[in-house]
Design a protein around this motif. Sequence first.
Motif, PDB file in Angstrom:
ATOM      1  N   GLU A  15      50.232 -99.312  37.979  1.00  0.00           N
ATOM      2  CA  GLU A  15      49.862 -99.716  39.580  1.00  0.00           C
ATOM      3  C   GLU A  15      51.189 -99.079  40.131  1.00  0.00           C
ATOM      4  OE1 GLU A  15      49.458-103.181  42.576  1.00  0.00           O
ATOM      5  OE2 GLU A  15      48.509-103.485  40.733  1.00  0.00           O
ATOM      6  N   GLU A  16      52.290 -99.855  39.440  1.00  0.00           N
ATOM      7  CA  GLU A  16      53.523 -99.305  40.060  1.00  0.00           C
ATOM      8  C   GLU A  16      53.995 -97.898  39.949  1.00  0.00           C
ATOM      9  OE1 GLU A  16      55.865-103.458  38.781  1.00  0.00           O
ATOM     10  OE2 GLU A  16      55.921-102.018  37.218  1.00  0.00           O
ATOM     11  N   TYR A  17      53.546 -97.105  38.849  1.00  0.00           N
ATOM     12  CA  TYR A  17      53.709 -95.761  38.720  1.00  0.00           C
ATOM     13  C   TYR A  17      53.082 -95.013  39.800  1.00  0.00           C
ATOM     14  CZ  TYR A  17      53.810 -91.387  36.575  1.00  0.00           C
ATOM     15  OH  TYR A  17      53.881 -89.820  36.439  1.00  0.00           O
ATOM     16  N   SER A  22      53.530 -91.549  44.116  1.00  0.00           N
ATOM     17  CA  SER A  22      52.671 -90.840  45.545  1.00  0.00           C
ATOM     18  C   SER A  22      54.034 -90.613  46.218  1.00  0.00           C
ATOM     19  CB  SER A  22      51.879 -92.037  45.882  1.00  0.00           C
ATOM     20  OG  SER A  22      52.356 -92.941  46.311  1.00  0.00           O
ATOM     21  N   ALA A  23      55.002 -91.185  45.956  1.00  0.00           N
ATOM     22  CA  ALA A  23      56.292 -90.638  46.778  1.00  0.00           C
ATOM     23  C   ALA A  23      57.019 -89.563  46.252  1.00  0.00           C
ATOM     24  CB  ALA A  23      57.577 -91.724  46.779  1.00  0.00           C
ATOM     25  N   TYR A  29      53.622 -85.444  51.024  1.00  0.00           N
ATOM     26  CA  TYR A  29      53.284 -84.805  52.397  1.00  0.00           C
ATOM     27  C   TYR A  29      51.817 -85.107  52.904  1.00  0.00           C
ATOM     28  CZ  TYR A  29      57.801 -82.455  51.234  1.00  0.00           C
ATOM     29  OH  TYR A  29      58.985 -82.314  50.899  1.00  0.00           O
ATOM     30  N   SER A  30      51.034 -85.527  51.838  1.00  0.00           N
ATOM     31  CA  SER A  30      49.615 -85.706  52.333  1.00  0.00           C
ATOM     32  C   SER A  30      49.588 -87.043  52.868  1.00  0.00           C
ATOM     33  CB  SER A  30      48.726 -85.681  51.032  1.00  0.00           C
ATOM     34  OG  SER A  30      49.159 -86.747  50.195  1.00  0.00           O
ATOM     35  N   LEU A  31      50.399 -87.833  53.134  1.00  0.00           N
ATOM     36  CA  LEU A  31      50.309 -89.246  53.533  1.00  0.00           C
ATOM     37  C   LEU A  31      50.669 -89.238  55.046  1.00  0.00           C
ATOM     38  CD1 LEU A  31      52.280 -91.383  50.926  1.00  0.00           C
ATOM     39  CD2 LEU A  31      49.769 -91.261  51.351  1.00  0.00           C
ATOM     40  N   ASP A  32      49.999 -90.057  55.967  1.00  0.00           N
ATOM     41  CA  ASP A  32      50.236 -90.019  57.145  1.00  0.00           C
ATOM     42  C   ASP A  32      51.133 -91.299  57.559  1.00  0.00           C
ATOM     43  OD1 ASP A  32      48.505 -91.830  56.624  1.00  0.00           O
ATOM     44  OD2 ASP A  32      47.305 -92.046  58.581  1.00  0.00           O
ATOM     45  N   LYS A  33      51.293 -91.347  59.047  1.00  0.00           N
ATOM     46  CA  LYS A  33      52.486 -92.302  59.195  1.00  0.00           C
ATOM     47  C   LYS A  33      52.091 -93.870  58.855  1.00  0.00           C
ATOM     48  CE  LYS A  33      54.237 -92.303  63.416  1.00  0.00           C
ATOM     49  NZ  LYS A  33      54.294 -92.610  64.973  1.00  0.00           N
ATOM     50  N   ASP A  34      50.897 -94.090  58.663  1.00  0.00           N
ATOM     51  CA  ASP A  34      50.577 -95.538  58.191  1.00  0.00           C
ATOM     52  C   ASP A  34      50.618 -95.524  56.859  1.00  0.00           C
ATOM     53  OD1 ASP A  34      50.153 -96.807  60.741  1.00  0.00           O
ATOM     54  OD2 ASP A  34      47.717 -96.109  61.018  1.00  0.00           O
ATOM     55  N   LEU A  90      61.817 -95.245  47.296  1.00  0.00           N
ATOM     56  CA  LEU A  90      61.796 -95.796  48.724  1.00  0.00           C
ATOM     57  C   LEU A  90      62.785 -94.865  49.450  1.00  0.00           C
ATOM     58  CD1 LEU A  90      60.767 -98.189  50.092  1.00  0.00           C
ATOM     59  CD2 LEU A  90      62.930 -99.582  49.497  1.00  0.00           C
ATOM     60  N   LYS A  91      63.851 -94.201  49.018  1.00  0.00           N
ATOM     61  CA  LYS A  91      64.656 -93.330  49.670  1.00  0.00           C
ATOM     62  C   LYS A  91      64.114 -92.286  49.926  1.00  0.00           C
ATOM     63  CE  LYS A  91      69.341 -91.413  49.147  1.00  0.00           C
ATOM     64  NZ  LYS A  91      70.416 -91.134  48.131  1.00  0.00           N
ATOM     65  N   ARG A  92      63.167 -91.810  49.031  1.00  0.00           N
ATOM     66  CA  ARG A  92      62.359 -90.571  49.474  1.00  0.00           C
ATOM     67  C   ARG A  92      61.308 -90.889  50.367  1.00  0.00           C
ATOM     68  NH1 ARG A  92      62.399 -90.263  43.738  1.00  0.00           N
ATOM     69  NH2 ARG A  92      60.516 -91.046  43.566  1.00  0.00           N
ATOM     70  N   VAL A  93      60.677 -91.840  50.523  1.00  0.00           N
ATOM     71  CA  VAL A  93      59.769 -92.344  51.562  1.00  0.00           C
ATOM     72  C   VAL A  93      60.324 -92.428  53.020  1.00  0.00           C
ATOM     73  CG1 VAL A  93      58.068 -93.905  52.450  1.00  0.00           C
ATOM     74  CG2 VAL A  93      58.049 -93.342  49.770  1.00  0.00           C
ATOM     75  N   LYS A  94      61.651 -93.214  52.813  1.00  0.00           N
ATOM     76  CA  LYS A  94      62.000 -93.470  54.151  1.00  0.00           C
ATOM     77  C   LYS A  94      62.807 -92.111  54.804  1.00  0.00           C
ATOM     78  CE  LYS A  94      63.398 -97.955  53.707  1.00  0.00           C
ATOM     79  NZ  LYS A  94      64.507 -99.075  53.756  1.00  0.00           N
ATOM     80  N   LYS A  95      63.067 -91.157  53.783  1.00  0.00           N
ATOM     81  CA  LYS A  95      63.703 -89.778  54.471  1.00  0.00           C
ATOM     82  C   LYS A  95      62.267 -88.891  55.067  1.00  0.00           C
ATOM     83  CE  LYS A  95      66.409 -86.083  52.749  1.00  0.00           C
ATOM     84  NZ  LYS A  95      67.118 -85.700  51.619  1.00  0.00           N
ATOM     85  N   GLU A  96      61.375 -89.238  54.288  1.00  0.00           N
ATOM     86  CA  GLU A  96      59.969 -88.550  54.982  1.00  0.00           C
ATOM     87  C   GLU A  96      59.435 -89.103  56.166  1.00  0.00           C
ATOM     88  OE1 GLU A  96      56.715 -86.013  55.381  1.00  0.00           O
ATOM     89  OE2 GLU A  96      58.643 -85.859  54.238  1.00  0.00           O
TER      90      GLU A  96
END
Length: 175
Positions: A15-17, A22-23, A29-34, A90-96
Amino acid sequence: MSYSNKDEQRLLSHEEYEAVNSAHHPAIYSLDKDGLRNLTLRLESYRDKAQTFARQKRREAKGTADKRGKSFPGTADQPARRKQVFAQALKRVKKERARLHNLEARTANVDAAHRALALHRASQFVHHPDAGPTANPGQKAKGGGPKRVRTPGAKVGSILKANARAQAKRDQRPN
């Protein structure tokens, strides 16, 4: 230090992987804001949990804390590596998220600039024709506002000197 996908898969549960995977580059890039917000919350909770375990293991190794139970064997190195993996994701997600926010702000600014330019261009055209010459030009202006009264510096000085003399006289009086 960065970790390869195989290292991440070895360190994390399934689950963690999936959350960390997905980050990564194409999936993020396929994820939206939510979706990015939810992924941020999940990764933060995983990171905080790993950080807690790492701190506990360090305290156990120093002898300042009791053992927490038998469910988490090993040294503090393993949870510290897991925390690093979550922190990098988390750093990659926040940057996106920041990139998407800046993109939205930029498009909003461009739209506002286009609207402002359209309003400016529309104001350049005369909507009504000029009325032409009138029979009476109207009342004439009287001129400027009220005159400013200036007190000359010599007069200001003489008033100050008179006050000083009066005070000196009062000081010389017998009590």
